[in-house]
Design an enzyme around this catalytic site. Structure first.
Site, PDB file in Angstrom:
ATOM      1  CG  ASP A  13     -30.262  12.842   8.649  1.00 48.26           C
ATOM      2  OD1 ASP A  13     -30.188  13.939   8.086  1.00 48.26           O
ATOM      3  OD2 ASP A  13     -30.555  12.712   9.854  1.00 48.26           O
ATOM      4  CE  LYS A  16     -34.799  13.826   2.548  1.00 51.61           C
ATOM      5  NZ  LYS A  16     -34.370  13.124   3.774  1.00 51.61           N
ATOM      6  N   GLY A  40     -30.902  19.815   5.670  1.00 54.90           N
ATOM      7  CA  GLY A  40     -29.590  20.306   5.267  1.00 54.90           C
ATOM      8  C   GLY A  40     -28.807  19.236   4.569  1.00 54.90           C
ATOM      9  CG  HIS A  41     -28.820  18.303   0.924  1.00 57.52           C
ATOM     10  ND1 HIS A  41     -30.189  18.136   0.948  1.00 57.52           N
ATOM     11  CD2 HIS A  41     -28.555  19.105  -0.108  1.00 57.52           C
ATOM     12  CE1 HIS A  41     -30.707  18.809  -0.032  1.00 57.52           C
ATOM     13  NE2 HIS A  41     -29.756  19.407  -0.699  1.00 57.52           N
ATOM     14  CD  GLN A 223     -37.414  18.055   7.665  1.00 55.64           C
ATOM     15  OE1 GLN A 223     -38.460  18.335   7.111  1.00 55.64           O
ATOM     16  NE2 GLN A 223     -36.385  18.867   7.667  1.00 55.64           N
TER      17      GLN A 223
HETATM   18  P1  IMP Z   1     -37.541  20.142  14.102  1.00 61.11           P
HETATM   19  O1  IMP Z   1     -37.896  19.800  12.686  1.00 61.11           O
HETATM   20  O2  IMP Z   1     -36.327  21.024  14.213  1.00 61.11           O
HETATM   21  O3  IMP Z   1     -38.714  20.665  14.866  1.00 61.11           O
HETATM   22  O4  IMP Z   1     -37.114  18.787  14.839  1.00 61.11           O
HETATM   23  C1  IMP Z   1     -38.057  17.751  15.102  1.00 61.11           C
HETATM   24  C2  IMP Z   1     -37.422  16.389  14.934  1.00 61.11           C
HETATM   25  O5  IMP Z   1     -37.110  16.176  13.565  1.00 61.11           O
HETATM   26  C3  IMP Z   1     -36.110  16.204  15.686  1.00 61.11           C
HETATM   27  O6  IMP Z   1     -36.013  14.853  16.097  1.00 61.11           O
HETATM   28  C4  IMP Z   1     -35.056  16.483  14.638  1.00 61.11           C
HETATM   29  O7  IMP Z   1     -33.829  15.844  14.924  1.00 61.11           O
HETATM   30  C5  IMP Z   1     -35.726  15.866  13.422  1.00 61.11           C
HETATM   31  N1  IMP Z   1     -35.268  16.463  12.152  1.00 61.11           N
HETATM   32  C6  IMP Z   1     -35.614  17.662  11.642  1.00 61.11           C
HETATM   33  N2  IMP Z   1     -35.022  17.866  10.463  1.00 61.11           N
HETATM   34  C7  IMP Z   1     -34.298  16.764  10.194  1.00 61.11           C
HETATM   35  C8  IMP Z   1     -33.483  16.359   9.097  1.00 61.11           C
HETATM   36  O8  IMP Z   1     -33.316  17.057   8.089  1.00 61.11           O
HETATM   37  N3  IMP Z   1     -32.917  15.124   9.204  1.00 61.11           N
HETATM   38  C9  IMP Z   1     -33.129  14.319  10.273  1.00 61.11           C
HETATM   39  N4  IMP Z   1     -33.875  14.647  11.315  1.00 61.11           N
HETATM   40  C10 IMP Z   1     -34.469  15.862  11.283  1.00 61.11           C
END
Ligand code: IMP
Length: 445
Positions: A13, A16, A40-41, A223
């Site tokens: 977040d 990007k 997601g954006h 991420q």
């Molecule tokens: P997962 O990727 O859904 O397995 O989540 C694992 C961790 O990564 C969690 O803490 C989510 O909140 C974080 N996370 C996954 N995708 C994003 C993103 O696009 N932005 C911020 N945090 C993310």
């Protein structure tokens, strides 16, 4: 002109989306290399908003080819939702979107397991997005996964059964329902494959061909570095490799063919989900950043945890990624503050640590060491030139640069493209050469 990776330097977040969108026209193609629809954006294009999770935002730039690399996990129904949204807006995707046939299929049963685990974990949960990312990558690494090309394989049902047996065992142990026979899911997979087929490609060959023809690639990381499964705050991480190394394994383009890494970093720190966050601000200051920075998740809507800029974490990310230039975002969120603390080290049992600890227990126990900088208390939004920034804002940026060991090449002072300062010299200029003009033109300068 260099092939470039754009990487998040914190916990995701960082903004990007806007930077990738700004840089797109300077490159011949945009390539995503890891993750799935956990990212997601929202991209504003013209007067329309698009919510993109899987497809690179380059798709909104007329004619630009976009690639979804082998390192991704792709939920076909989530992809179709995006394709429908684009189609409804008249954005042509046929012949422009190439999805690796080696990318893994993320199935609904992966999301079921992800959610059941989180529910059962109570206070110790990772705080995942619930999209099934972890189980999809687990199946890949355990060699039970299905590549997108295999969704129509003659052995599909047999392969699905092998996955489902494993998932069902855990799911039912957690109180979930049995999954039933694989034939229904197999039918669904075949239908998905039919719609996916025109987009599937040997993207490695495609990318190698483009590189041979002198075309340039922008690799888009999702991420952030501290969510990297190897280098992040394990186990509170995602299950892929957002760091620059992931761009090679996730696309089949060798490190030697990639020339630069641009790190995206927010002027303060946020994190969504569980896990250690040294310097998390629980009180009023955290609420201030959350409100002024509109820090709520784009995928899940969750409020983000907030803290001051953590130079220890970003210094580590600069090393991990070989980041030579930074894009600093959301500086304007700090505009009204009289004083701005920056975390420059951690204190642990009387010892001062300047390196990011690998051990979770240590990270949970550290206390941030702050240096307090003077605020500028002026509106910085819309400024197009570094020299026109308030003196204290320039001092803040210079301090961050010195602390983390990388230069700020782009500075975002608002959500719109126009609200971006581009450094007139430095690595970005070296990487983009004359193509920098297209970035400046996009910015509206
Ligand atoms: P997962 O990727 O859904 O397995 O989540 C694992 C961790 O990564 C969690 O803490 C989510 O909140 C974080 N996370 C996954 N995708 C994003 C993103 O696009 N932005 C911020 N945090 C993310």
């Amino acid at each position: 002109m260099t092939n470039l990776i754009v990487v998040g330097m914190q916990w995701g977040d960082e903004g990007k989306g806007k930077i990738v969108d700004l840089l797109c026209p300077a490159f011949d193609a945009v390539v995503r290399y890891q993750g799935g629809h956990n990212a997601g954006h929202t991209v504003k294009f013209g007067d329309r908003h698009f919510a993109l999770r899987l497809i690179p935002s380059g798709i909104l730039h007329a004619g630009q080819p976009c690639v979804m690399g082998n390192g991704m996990v792709v939920a076909p129904d989530a992809l179709f939702e995006e394709l429908d949204q684009l189609q409804a807006a008249g954005v042509e995707t046929a012949g422009r979107l190439f999805v690796s046939n080696r990318a893994q299929a993320l199935l609904p049963i992966h999301a079921d397991l992800d959610q059941a685990r989180e529910k059962a974990a109570g206070g110790g949960k990772v705080g995942t997005t619930g999209r099934g990312i972890g189980p999809a990558y687990e199946m890949k690494t355990a060699r039970y996964g299905l590549r997108l090309s295999e969704l129509a394989s003659p052995r599909l049902e047999e392969r699905l059964r092998a996955q489902m047996v494993r998932i069902e065992a855990e799911l039912t142990a957690l109180g979930g329902e049995p999954l039933g026979a694989p034939s229904r899911l197999a039918d669904q997979c075949r239908a998905w494959h039919e719609r996916l087929a025109p987009y599937l490609a040997d993207t490695e060959h495609l990318l190698h061909g483009w590189i041979d023809a002198g075309k340039t690639l922008l690799f888009e990381g999702a991420q952030g570095s501290l969510l990297d499964v190897d280098h992040g705050t394990y186990p509170f991480v995602t299950s892929s490799s957002p760091t620059a190394g992931g761009a090679s394994t996730g696309t089949g383009v060798a490190p030697s063919a990639i020339g630069g890494v641009l790190g995206i970093v927010k002027a303060y720190t946020t994190r969504v989900g569980g896990g250690p966050f040294p310097g998390e601000l629980a009180g009023e200051a955290g609420e201030f950043l959350r409100r002024r920075g509109n820090e709520f998740g784009t995928v899940t809507g969750r409020p983000r945890r907030c803290g001051w800029f953590d130079a220890v974490a970003v210094r580590y990310a600069v090393r991990l990624n070989g980041t030579r230039a930074l894009a600093l975002t959301k500086l304007d969120v700090l505009d009204t503050l009289a004083e701005i603390p920056v975390c420059v080290a951690y204190r642990h049992r009387g010892e001062v640590l300047s390196n990011f600890p690998s051990c979770l227990d240590t990270l949970e126990a550290v206390e941030p060491v702050y240096e307090v900088l003077e605020g500028w208390r002026e509106d910085t939004s819309g400024i197009l030139d570094f020299a026109r920034l308030p003196k204290a804002a320039r001092a803040y940026i210079a301090f961050l640069e010195e602390q983390v060991g990388s230069r700020v090449a782009l500075l975002s002072t608002g959500p719109r493209r126009e609200e971006t300062i581009v450094a007139p010299e430095g690595p970005l200029v070296d990487w983009l050469g004359s193509r920098l003009e297209t970035v400046l033109a996009q910015r509206g300068a």
